[in-house]
Design a protein around this motif. Structure first.
Motif, PDB file in Angstrom:
ATOM      1  N   SER A 141     -20.866  61.205  45.885  1.00 30.11           N
ATOM      2  CA  SER A 141     -20.038  62.366  45.549  1.00 30.11           C
ATOM      3  C   SER A 141     -19.912  63.279  46.766  1.00 30.11           C
ATOM      4  N   SER A 142     -19.203  64.372  46.588  1.00 32.01           N
ATOM      5  CA  SER A 142     -19.046  65.338  47.674  1.00 32.01           C
ATOM      6  C   SER A 142     -20.399  65.904  48.114  1.00 32.01           C
ATOM      7  N   SER A 143     -21.347  65.985  47.207  1.00 32.35           N
ATOM      8  CA  SER A 143     -22.693  66.461  47.574  1.00 32.35           C
ATOM      9  C   SER A 143     -23.368  65.488  48.530  1.00 32.35           C
ATOM     10  N   GLY A 144     -23.202  64.202  48.285  1.00 31.01           N
ATOM     11  CA  GLY A 144     -23.743  63.192  49.185  1.00 31.01           C
ATOM     12  C   GLY A 144     -23.008  63.161  50.512  1.00 31.01           C
ATOM     13  N   LEU A 145     -21.689  63.348  50.462  1.00 27.95           N
ATOM     14  CA  LEU A 145     -20.898  63.382  51.694  1.00 27.95           C
ATOM     15  C   LEU A 145     -21.333  64.549  52.585  1.00 27.95           C
ATOM     16  N   ARG A 146     -21.711  65.655  51.961  1.00 27.97           N
ATOM     17  CA  ARG A 146     -22.196  66.807  52.730  1.00 27.97           C
ATOM     18  C   ARG A 146     -23.461  66.437  53.508  1.00 27.97           C
ATOM     19  N   VAL A 147     -24.348  65.697  52.879  1.00 29.40           N
ATOM     20  CA  VAL A 147     -25.574  65.254  53.553  1.00 29.40           C
ATOM     21  C   VAL A 147     -25.217  64.363  54.748  1.00 29.40           C
ATOM     22  N   ILE A 170     -13.843  56.022  49.280  1.00 30.21           N
ATOM     23  CA  ILE A 170     -14.233  57.438  49.281  1.00 30.21           C
ATOM     24  C   ILE A 170     -14.433  57.913  50.718  1.00 30.21           C
ATOM     25  N   LEU A 171     -15.146  57.138  51.525  1.00 27.88           N
ATOM     26  CA  LEU A 171     -15.402  57.515  52.914  1.00 27.88           C
ATOM     27  C   LEU A 171     -14.104  57.589  53.712  1.00 27.88           C
ATOM     28  N   GLU A 172     -13.200  56.660  53.459  1.00 28.28           N
ATOM     29  CA  GLU A 172     -11.930  56.648  54.190  1.00 28.28           C
ATOM     30  C   GLU A 172     -11.051  57.838  53.792  1.00 28.28           C
ATOM     31  N   SER A 173     -10.967  58.116  52.514  1.00 33.81           N
ATOM     32  CA  SER A 173     -10.093  59.196  52.051  1.00 33.81           C
ATOM     33  C   SER A 173     -10.605  60.580  52.441  1.00 33.81           C
ATOM     34  N   THR A 174     -11.876  60.686  52.754  1.00 34.44           N
ATOM     35  CA  THR A 174     -12.454  61.973  53.153  1.00 34.44           C
ATOM     36  C   THR A 174     -12.664  62.089  54.663  1.00 34.44           C
ATOM     37  N   PHE A 200     -14.427  60.125  56.798  1.00 39.05           N
ATOM     38  CA  PHE A 200     -15.673  59.664  57.405  1.00 39.05           C
ATOM     39  C   PHE A 200     -15.491  58.431  58.281  1.00 39.05           C
ATOM     40  N   THR A 201     -14.448  57.646  58.019  1.00 41.51           N
ATOM     41  CA  THR A 201     -14.218  56.469  58.855  1.00 41.51           C
ATOM     42  C   THR A 201     -13.804  56.880  60.266  1.00 41.51           C
ATOM     43  N   GLY A 202     -13.355  58.103  60.434  1.00 41.62           N
ATOM     44  CA  GLY A 202     -13.046  58.625  61.761  1.00 41.62           C
ATOM     45  C   GLY A 202     -14.203  59.354  62.402  1.00 41.62           C
ATOM     46  N   ALA A 203     -15.199  59.729  61.587  1.00 44.94           N
ATOM     47  CA  ALA A 203     -16.346  60.499  62.087  1.00 44.94           C
ATOM     48  C   ALA A 203     -17.465  59.610  62.609  1.00 44.94           C
ATOM     49  N   CYS A 204     -17.535  58.371  62.113  1.00 47.97           N
ATOM     50  CA  CYS A 204     -18.545  57.430  62.560  1.00 47.97           C
ATOM     51  C   CYS A 204     -18.070  56.022  62.223  1.00 47.97           C
ATOM     52  N   ASP A 205     -18.772  55.022  62.736  1.00 45.20           N
ATOM     53  CA  ASP A 205     -18.433  53.638  62.424  1.00 45.20           C
ATOM     54  C   ASP A 205     -18.802  53.366  60.963  1.00 45.20           C
ATOM     55  N   VAL A 206     -17.861  52.813  60.207  1.00 51.50           N
ATOM     56  CA  VAL A 206     -18.094  52.478  58.810  1.00 51.50           C
ATOM     57  C   VAL A 206     -17.668  51.032  58.612  1.00 51.50           C
TER      58      VAL A 206
END
Length: 100
Positions: free
Chosen positions: A51-57, A84-88, A90-96
Protein backbone atom coordinates in the motif's frame (compact mmCIF):
# COMPACT_ATOMS: atom_id res chain seq x y z
CA UNK A 1 10.05 -10.52 6.91
CA UNK A 2 13.56 -11.92 6.80
CA UNK A 3 16.86 -10.18 6.20
CA UNK A 4 20.21 -11.42 4.98
CA UNK A 5 23.37 -9.37 5.46
CA UNK A 6 26.69 -9.89 3.69
CA UNK A 7 29.16 -7.12 4.48
CA UNK A 8 27.67 -3.89 3.16
CA UNK A 9 24.93 -5.76 1.25
CA UNK A 10 21.48 -6.27 2.72
CA UNK A 11 18.60 -8.24 1.24
CA UNK A 12 15.15 -7.73 2.73
CA UNK A 13 12.69 -10.56 1.99
CA UNK A 14 9.19 -9.10 2.31
CA UNK A 15 6.23 -11.44 2.72
CA UNK A 16 2.45 -11.20 2.62
CA UNK A 17 1.13 -7.66 2.68
CA UNK A 18 2.74 -4.36 3.54
CA UNK A 19 -0.18 -2.12 4.43
CA UNK A 20 -1.24 0.38 7.06
CA UNK A 21 -1.11 -2.29 9.76
CA UNK A 22 2.26 -3.83 8.92
CA UNK A 23 4.17 -0.83 7.49
CA UNK A 24 5.32 0.59 10.88
CA UNK A 25 7.00 -2.71 11.81
CA UNK A 26 8.45 -3.04 8.29
CA UNK A 27 9.84 0.52 8.56
CA UNK A 28 11.33 -0.11 11.97
CA UNK A 29 13.10 -3.28 10.88
CA UNK A 30 14.42 -1.83 7.62
CA UNK A 31 15.61 1.44 9.16
CA UNK A 32 17.24 -0.46 12.02
CA UNK A 33 19.25 -2.63 9.61
CA UNK A 34 20.61 0.06 7.25
CA UNK A 35 23.70 0.95 9.27
CA UNK A 36 26.72 0.44 7.00
CA UNK A 37 24.63 -0.78 4.05
CA UNK A 38 25.63 0.39 0.56
CA UNK A 39 23.75 -2.21 -1.50
CA UNK A 40 20.09 -2.75 -0.58
CA UNK A 41 17.83 -5.31 -2.26
CA UNK A 42 14.16 -5.83 -1.56
CA UNK A 43 13.14 -9.35 -2.62
CA UNK A 44 9.38 -9.29 -3.20
CA UNK A 45 9.01 -12.92 -4.33
CA UNK A 46 6.58 -13.58 -1.46
CA UNK A 47 4.94 -10.13 -1.33
CA UNK A 48 1.28 -10.10 -2.31
CA UNK A 49 0.45 -6.40 -1.90
CA UNK A 50 2.02 -3.07 -0.97
CA UNK A 51 0.00 0.00 0.00
CA UNK A 52 0.98 3.66 0.06
CA UNK A 53 2.23 3.13 3.63
CA UNK A 54 4.66 0.50 2.39
CA UNK A 55 5.67 2.66 -0.57
CA UNK A 56 6.56 5.41 1.90
CA UNK A 57 8.97 3.04 3.65
CA UNK A 58 10.57 2.19 0.29
CA UNK A 59 10.94 5.87 -0.60
CA UNK A 60 12.63 6.64 2.72
CA UNK A 61 15.08 3.75 2.14
CA UNK A 62 15.76 4.90 -1.45
CA UNK A 63 16.42 8.47 -0.30
CA UNK A 64 18.77 7.25 2.43
CA UNK A 65 20.69 5.05 0.00
CA UNK A 66 20.97 7.95 -2.49
CA UNK A 67 22.34 10.14 0.29
CA UNK A 68 25.02 7.48 0.86
CA UNK A 69 25.53 7.02 -2.90
CA UNK A 70 24.46 3.40 -2.47
CA UNK A 71 22.39 1.08 -4.64
CA UNK A 72 18.76 -0.03 -4.27
CA UNK A 73 16.89 -2.64 -6.25
CA UNK A 74 13.60 -4.48 -6.03
CA UNK A 75 13.56 -8.03 -7.34
CA UNK A 76 10.94 -10.72 -7.95
CA UNK A 77 7.92 -8.40 -7.91
CA UNK A 78 4.66 -10.08 -8.92
CA UNK A 79 2.76 -8.51 -11.80
CA UNK A 80 0.33 -6.84 -9.38
CA UNK A 81 3.07 -5.41 -7.16
CA UNK A 82 5.08 -4.36 -10.23
CA UNK A 83 2.04 -2.50 -11.57
CA UNK A 84 1.73 -0.60 -8.28
CA UNK A 85 5.45 0.27 -8.34
CA UNK A 86 5.28 1.35 -11.98
CA UNK A 87 2.17 3.50 -11.59
CA UNK A 88 3.67 5.31 -8.59
CA UNK A 89 7.04 6.01 -10.24
CA UNK A 90 9.20 3.55 -8.35
CA UNK A 91 10.43 1.91 -11.55
CA UNK A 92 12.17 5.21 -12.27
CA UNK A 93 13.52 5.61 -8.73
CA UNK A 94 15.38 2.30 -8.60
CA UNK A 95 15.86 -0.93 -10.55
CA UNK A 96 12.69 -3.03 -10.36
CA UNK A 97 12.52 -6.57 -11.73
CA UNK A 98 9.39 -8.68 -12.18
CA UNK A 99 9.22 -12.26 -11.02
CA UNK A 100 10.14 -14.63 -13.86
Amino acid sequence: MKMQRDGDKLTVFAQGRIDTNSAPEFASQVEGALDGVMDLTFDFSELEYISSSGLRVLMIAIKEMRRRRGEVRITNASEGVYDILESTGFTGACDVEMKA
